[in-house]
Enzyme design. Sequence first.
Site, PDB file in Angstrom:
ATOM      1  N   ARG A   1       0.012   4.475   6.125  1.00  0.00           N
ATOM      2  CA  ARG A   1       0.520   4.406   7.711  1.00  0.00           C
ATOM      3  C   ARG A   1       1.727   4.720   8.166  1.00  0.00           C
ATOM      4  O   ARG A   1       1.594   3.885   8.959  1.00  0.00           O
ATOM      5  CB  ARG A   1      -1.039   3.921   7.844  1.00  0.00           C
ATOM      6  CG  ARG A   1      -2.343   3.950   7.229  1.00  0.00           C
ATOM      7  CD  ARG A   1      -3.060   5.128   8.243  1.00  0.00           C
ATOM      8  NE  ARG A   1      -4.203   4.926   7.041  1.00  0.00           N
ATOM      9  CZ  ARG A   1      -4.175   5.607   5.990  1.00  0.00           C
ATOM     10  NH1 ARG A   1      -3.110   6.312   5.390  1.00  0.00           N
ATOM     11  NH2 ARG A   1      -5.940   6.470   5.431  1.00  0.00           N
TER      12      ARG A   1
ATOM     13  N   SER B   1     -10.500   3.842  13.649  1.00  0.00           N
ATOM     14  CA  SER B   1      -9.396   2.645  12.343  1.00  0.00           C
ATOM     15  C   SER B   1      -9.278   1.586  13.418  1.00  0.00           C
ATOM     16  O   SER B   1      -7.570   2.331  13.440  1.00  0.00           O
ATOM     17  CB  SER B   1      -9.704   2.875  11.346  1.00  0.00           C
ATOM     18  OG  SER B   1     -10.888   3.179  10.592  1.00  0.00           O
TER      19      SER B   1
ATOM     20  N   GLU C   1      -3.532  -0.630  12.993  1.00  0.00           N
ATOM     21  CA  GLU C   1      -3.156   0.566  12.560  1.00  0.00           C
ATOM     22  C   GLU C   1      -2.398   1.354  14.315  1.00  0.00           C
ATOM     23  O   GLU C   1      -1.723   2.094  14.591  1.00  0.00           O
ATOM     24  CB  GLU C   1      -4.019   1.429  12.322  1.00  0.00           C
ATOM     25  CG  GLU C   1      -4.378   2.464  11.855  1.00  0.00           C
ATOM     26  CD  GLU C   1      -4.577   3.451  10.972  1.00  0.00           C
ATOM     27  OE1 GLU C   1      -5.304   4.268  10.766  1.00  0.00           O
ATOM     28  OE2 GLU C   1      -5.397   2.775  10.051  1.00  0.00           O
TER      29      GLU C   1
END
Length: 352
Positions: free
Chosen positions: A164, A241, A348
Amino acid sequence: MILEENVSLRPYNTFGMDVRARWFARFRTTEELRELLADPTVQANEKLILGGGSNMLLTKDFPGVVLKNEISDVEFVDMPDGHVLVLAGGGMGWHDLVEQTIEAGFGGLENLSLIPGTVGAAPLQNIGAYGTELKDVFDHLEAVSMQTGEVRRFNAPDCGFGYRESVFKRELKGQFIVVMVALKLKRSPTDFRTDYGDIQTTLREMGVGADQLTARHVSAAVQQIRRSKLPDPAQVGNAGSFFKNPEISVTQYETLKEQFPNVPGYVTAMGRVKVPAGWLIEQAGWKGHQRGTPGVAGGAPIPTHGVHDRQALVLVNHGGAKGDEVWALAQEIIASVETKFGVLLSPEVNVL
């Protein structure tokens, strides 16, 4: 091209936060973007690039210029090695691109179905799901320098992809706007990644055997799984998320497992252990947690925000929350998990 003033960003972020931009403009081509960047008002103010608004939490009004990426061209270029190069505009919806490639018979994006956001945002955080990451199919991208308006090509090594992560979230953060992404896909796929999560179980429930498998089948299974776990942003404000799955050392994981024998963990290619953040948050007691305003005449509180009741990784806005309230809840969750497990979660989403 028009610079609008005092524009609500509520329609442009999936959390549905009603903050305002001092200035707002759209661009549909690279040349329009370069013209905007040359505008004196744009040059003189802080800039925020918006794609699908699906990976951010807006906590306050933005005092500068919001530039909305709406470049949505797509082109397929045959390659001589059984692959096809897909050139997609940065403002195109990610799932729209996935659907177009599957419809054309190409393979490589099926496990990334139904991920919200735009094509241009995908390489910034190296999106991933169900055993596949963007870097697995990435060839190159083109981005425009916000400082000079120059168009620059970035090949895979230039992007510094990680979990990520990419160079665009680190040393080049806020310096470039992705206008095109090139992906190398299989023209006639015969093998698929189905060994992650519930894909194989879902395929069996769908009555799809291994000898029948297509990219469309895998995509359908992934979409079914995602819809069963994740709320639709059109119904409940969220950014998917909210937290990354933390990666810890093997030693730390072994110590953690002594205290919590059921803690799951997956060894990464770098020799660290990825622990599901959703499991940690749920075990810390946050799954389904709701916050709200007092009800009328002593009635039950009216929920404004909280943690999704089917997926603890997802924070939700029921319609009445402010961004700073959601962020305060996120920080409480981070502190709670660190106290209980000694593991530090990180968001995130981008918090602005």
